[in-house]
Design a protein around this motif. Structure first.
Motif, PDB file in Angstrom:
ATOM      1  N   MET A   1      33.103  49.406  72.978  1.00  0.00           N
ATOM      2  CA  MET A   1      34.409  49.148  73.631  1.00  0.00           C
ATOM      3  C   MET A   1      34.306  50.142  75.009  1.00  0.00           C
ATOM      4  O   MET A   1      33.690  51.115  75.058  1.00  0.00           O
ATOM      5  CB  MET A   1      35.521  49.466  72.944  1.00  0.00           C
ATOM      6  CG  MET A   1      35.991  48.663  71.875  1.00  0.00           C
ATOM      7  SD  MET A   1      35.986  46.951  71.987  1.00  0.00           S
ATOM      8  CE  MET A   1      37.434  46.887  72.989  1.00  0.00           C
TER       9      MET A   1
ATOM     10  N   SER B   1      29.384  42.645  74.264  1.00  0.00           N
ATOM     11  CA  SER B   1      28.874  41.587  73.236  1.00  0.00           C
ATOM     12  C   SER B   1      27.390  41.596  72.957  1.00  0.00           C
ATOM     13  O   SER B   1      27.026  40.781  71.948  1.00  0.00           O
ATOM     14  CB  SER B   1      29.423  40.426  73.661  1.00  0.00           C
ATOM     15  OG  SER B   1      28.752  39.738  75.079  1.00  0.00           O
TER      16      SER B   1
ATOM     17  N   GLY C   1      29.626  46.026  68.990  1.00  0.00           N
ATOM     18  CA  GLY C   1      30.750  45.662  70.016  1.00  0.00           C
ATOM     19  C   GLY C   1      31.250  46.994  70.489  1.00  0.00           C
ATOM     20  O   GLY C   1      32.571  47.093  70.462  1.00  0.00           O
TER      21      GLY C   1
ATOM     22  N   TRP D   1      37.972  50.647  67.422  1.00  0.00           N
ATOM     23  CA  TRP D   1      39.108  50.300  68.307  1.00  0.00           C
ATOM     24  C   TRP D   1      40.104  49.603  67.229  1.00  0.00           C
ATOM     25  O   TRP D   1      41.285  49.881  67.456  1.00  0.00           O
ATOM     26  CB  TRP D   1      38.548  49.511  69.415  1.00  0.00           C
ATOM     27  CG  TRP D   1      39.426  49.068  70.432  1.00  0.00           C
ATOM     28  CD1 TRP D   1      39.778  49.782  71.419  1.00  0.00           C
ATOM     29  CD2 TRP D   1      40.186  47.998  70.432  1.00  0.00           C
ATOM     30  NE1 TRP D   1      40.616  49.321  72.227  1.00  0.00           N
ATOM     31  CE2 TRP D   1      40.740  47.974  71.958  1.00  0.00           C
ATOM     32  CE3 TRP D   1      40.327  46.780  69.868  1.00  0.00           C
ATOM     33  CZ2 TRP D   1      41.811  47.074  72.323  1.00  0.00           C
ATOM     34  CZ3 TRP D   1      41.429  45.518  70.465  1.00  0.00           C
ATOM     35  CH2 TRP D   1      41.748  45.741  71.783  1.00  0.00           C
TER      36      TRP D   1
ATOM     37  N   THR E   1      33.335  51.684  69.131  1.00  0.00           N
ATOM     38  CA  THR E   1      32.866  50.531  68.620  1.00  0.00           C
ATOM     39  C   THR E   1      34.121  49.671  68.599  1.00  0.00           C
ATOM     40  O   THR E   1      35.446  50.179  68.292  1.00  0.00           O
ATOM     41  CB  THR E   1      32.213  50.464  67.365  1.00  0.00           C
ATOM     42  OG1 THR E   1      33.070  50.656  66.170  1.00  0.00           O
ATOM     43  CG2 THR E   1      31.071  51.301  67.284  1.00  0.00           C
ATOM     44  N   LEU E   2      33.865  48.203  68.353  1.00  0.00           N
ATOM     45  CA  LEU E   2      35.075  47.333  68.180  1.00  0.00           C
ATOM     46  C   LEU E   2      35.738  47.689  66.735  1.00  0.00           C
ATOM     47  O   LEU E   2      36.949  47.580  66.570  1.00  0.00           O
ATOM     48  CB  LEU E   2      34.629  45.772  67.959  1.00  0.00           C
ATOM     49  CG  LEU E   2      35.674  44.743  67.669  1.00  0.00           C
ATOM     50  CD1 LEU E   2      36.705  44.696  68.671  1.00  0.00           C
ATOM     51  CD2 LEU E   2      34.822  43.423  67.476  1.00  0.00           C
TER      52      LEU E   2
ATOM     53  N   SER F   1      40.675  46.703  77.997  1.00  0.00           N
ATOM     54  CA  SER F   1      39.722  46.957  77.041  1.00  0.00           C
ATOM     55  C   SER F   1      38.706  45.917  77.103  1.00  0.00           C
ATOM     56  O   SER F   1      38.974  44.752  77.019  1.00  0.00           O
ATOM     57  CB  SER F   1      40.201  47.284  75.676  1.00  0.00           C
ATOM     58  OG  SER F   1      41.097  48.396  75.268  1.00  0.00           O
TER      59      SER F   1
ATOM     60  N   MET G   1      34.702  44.688  75.847  1.00  0.00           N
ATOM     61  CA  MET G   1      33.770  44.828  74.844  1.00  0.00           C
ATOM     62  C   MET G   1      32.266  44.527  75.300  1.00  0.00           C
ATOM     63  O   MET G   1      32.324  43.368  76.038  1.00  0.00           O
ATOM     64  CB  MET G   1      34.170  43.888  73.604  1.00  0.00           C
ATOM     65  CG  MET G   1      33.112  44.237  72.358  1.00  0.00           C
ATOM     66  SD  MET G   1      33.503  43.045  71.204  1.00  0.00           S
ATOM     67  CE  MET G   1      32.539  41.361  71.759  1.00  0.00           C
TER      68      MET G   1
END
Length: 369
Positions: A112, A105, A110, A140, A136-137, A101, A103
Motif C-alpha cells: 500500500m 498491483s 499488494g 491495511w 501490505t493490503l 490509499s 495499491m
C-alpha cells in the motif's frame, strides 16, 4: 490476521455489495496488464465488488454499486489518468482532501502507498506525492477492520502511520533505561524558564476559558507552565500544545483537539484526557486532568509493531492491543525525563511503550464508560 481470517471478517459485515463478475475481473486485469493480488481478487469475487474497508470502503471493478465516491466508478476509472505515470498502481480508497490509499498491483502482496498532495513540504522536503505506507493490503485491511487505521488517520495522518511502521518497536529488554530522580514542580518551572526561545505565557483568562471548555482544571504544574513560563512549545516530541488565545493565530491547541477527539459523540479517550504532545509516528502523549498529579497516557493506535521473533504465541492470538495505555508517569516525571535527557532527538516514539513497561507494566485499555 491471515487472508482467510480477513475474508471471513469481511464476509460477516452488514450491507455488503454483490460480488464482482469474473468477466469484470478479467477486464480489469487485462487493462492493468497483470493479475490482481490474490487477496483483492478473492474479495471481489467471493465477498463484494468494493465497499469494504475504512469508512465507505474501497473502489470495486466494473459493475460495482459503490456509491461512496461520486466522481469515479471503479479502479479502472481512476487508473485511466494515472496508468502512464504510475503503472500498476491502483487508487483504491479516497480519504478525502485529495488523500488516497493506493495499491501496487504488480506485487502479489499488494503493498500500500499514500497519495497525499497536501503534505508539508518543509517537514517532508524529499517526499514525492506517492509515499510507501509500509503495509501490505492484508495488513491495511486488518488495521481497517479493527478500526485502528482510521483512528490513526484522524489523529495523525497516513504519513505518520507510515513512519510508525518504518521500523520495529524496541522491546522492553532492549531499552537502556534508568528512571531519573523526579524534579519538584518548582525545579521544573525553573529549568524550563531557562530555556530559549520561549513562547510568551498565556493570560489567566485564556487558561480559565480552556479549563471551562474541557470541564476540568489543569494539573497545577501544567497550569503554572502556561501562566508563568510558556504557552506550550516546550517538552519532548513536537512539544506540548498551548491554550487558544483570542486574537492570535495558532497552528493547533489543546482545546481544538479536545473538541475533535474527546468531547464529540464518539470520543477516542475519556473526558478529561487532553491531547498534550504529538510525537509524530501517529503517537501522542495525553495528560489526565481528573488527577492533580497529571498521569500521562500514550495514544498509539498502530502499535505495537514488533518483530515476529519478539511476539509470543499468546500475543499472536490476541487482538487486544490497547491504543490508549498508561505511561506510568505523572506530568512532573514525564517533564523530568525530558529535562534530564531521556527523550533525546534520537528517542523513537515507539519506545514509549517500552518505557511504560519498565515503569510498571502496560495497563489494560481504559474503559470509556
Amino acid at each position: 490476521m491471515t487472508e482467510d481470517e480477513i475474508v471471513e471478517a469481511i464476509r460477516v459485515l452488514p450491507n455488503l455489495l454483490p460480488p464482482a463478475s469474473p468477466e469484470a475481473i478479467s477486464q480489469a486485469e487485462e487493462a492493468i496488464g497483470h493479475p490482481l493480488p490474490p487477496l483483492l481478487r478473492r474479495l471481489y469475487l467471493e465477498i463484494a465488488n468494493g465497499g469494504f474497508g475504512p469508512r465507505g470502503g474501497i473502489l470495486g471493478v466494473a459493475g460495482s454499486e459503490y456509491e461512496h465516491h461520486f466522481e469515479v466508478a471503479d479502479i479502472l476509472d481512476v487508473d485511466q489518468s494515472t496508468r502512464d505515470d504510475w503503472p500498476g498502481m491502483l487508487w483504491l480508497f479516497d480519504w478525502g482532501a485529495g488523500i488516497w490509499s493506493v495499491m501496487d498491483s504488480r506485487d502479489p502482496a499488494g503493498p500500500m502507498w499514500i497519495w497525499d498532495p497536501n503534505f508539508d513540504e518543509i517537514e517532508y522536503p524529499d517526499e514525492s506525492l506517492l509515499i510507501p505506507q509500509n503495509m501490505t493490503l492484508a495488513e491495511w485491511l486488518t488495521e481497517s477492520l479493527n478500526g485502528n487505521l482510521e483512528k490513526a488517520f484522524e489523529t495523525s495522518g497516513l504519513i505518520a502511520v507510515s513512519e510508525r511502521r518504518a521500523v520495529f518497536d524496541i522491546g522492553p529488554d532492549e531499552l537502556e533505561y534508568a528512571s531519573p530522580e523526579p524534579l519538584t514542580d518548582d525545579e521544573i518551572i525553573d529549568a524550563i524558564s531557562r530555556l530559549h526561545p520561549l513562547i510568551p505565557p498565556a493570560p489567566l483568562l485564556a487558561v480559565e476559558e480552556a479549563e471551562r471548555v474541557i470541564g476540568f482544571d489543569f494539573p497545577p504544574l501544567l497550569r503554572r507552565i502556561y501562566l508563568e513560563v510558556s504557552n506550550g512549545g516546550v517538552g519532548p516530541g513536537r512539544s506540548i500544545l498551548g491554550v487558544p488565545i483570542t486574537g492570535t493565530v495558532q497552528s493547533a491547541d489543546i482545546v481544538e483537539f479536545y473538541r475533535i477527539w474527546t468531547s464529540g459523540s464518539d470520543p477516542f479517550v475519556p473526558p478529561g484526557f487532553i491531547w498534550l504532545c504529538d510525537w509524530g509516528n501517529a503517537i501522542w502523549s495525553l495528560v489526565d486532568c481528573r488527577d492533580p498529579s497529571g498521569p500521562m497516557w500514550i495514544w498509539d493506535p498502530m502499535g505495537p509493531y514488533r518483530r515476529p521473533d519478539q511476539i509470543s504465541s499468546e500475543e499472536e492470538k490476541s487482538v487486544d492491543h490497547p491504543e490508549l495505555l498508561a505511561q506510568n508517569m505523572t506530568l512532573a516525571e514525564w517533564l523530568t525525563e525530558w529535562l534530564k535527557g531521556s527523550f533525546t532527538k534520537d528517542f523513537k516514539p515507539s519506545g514509549l511503550r517500552a518505557v511504560a513497561a519498565h515503569r510498571g507494566g502496560l495497563h489494560r485499555p481504559f474503559a470509556l464508560g
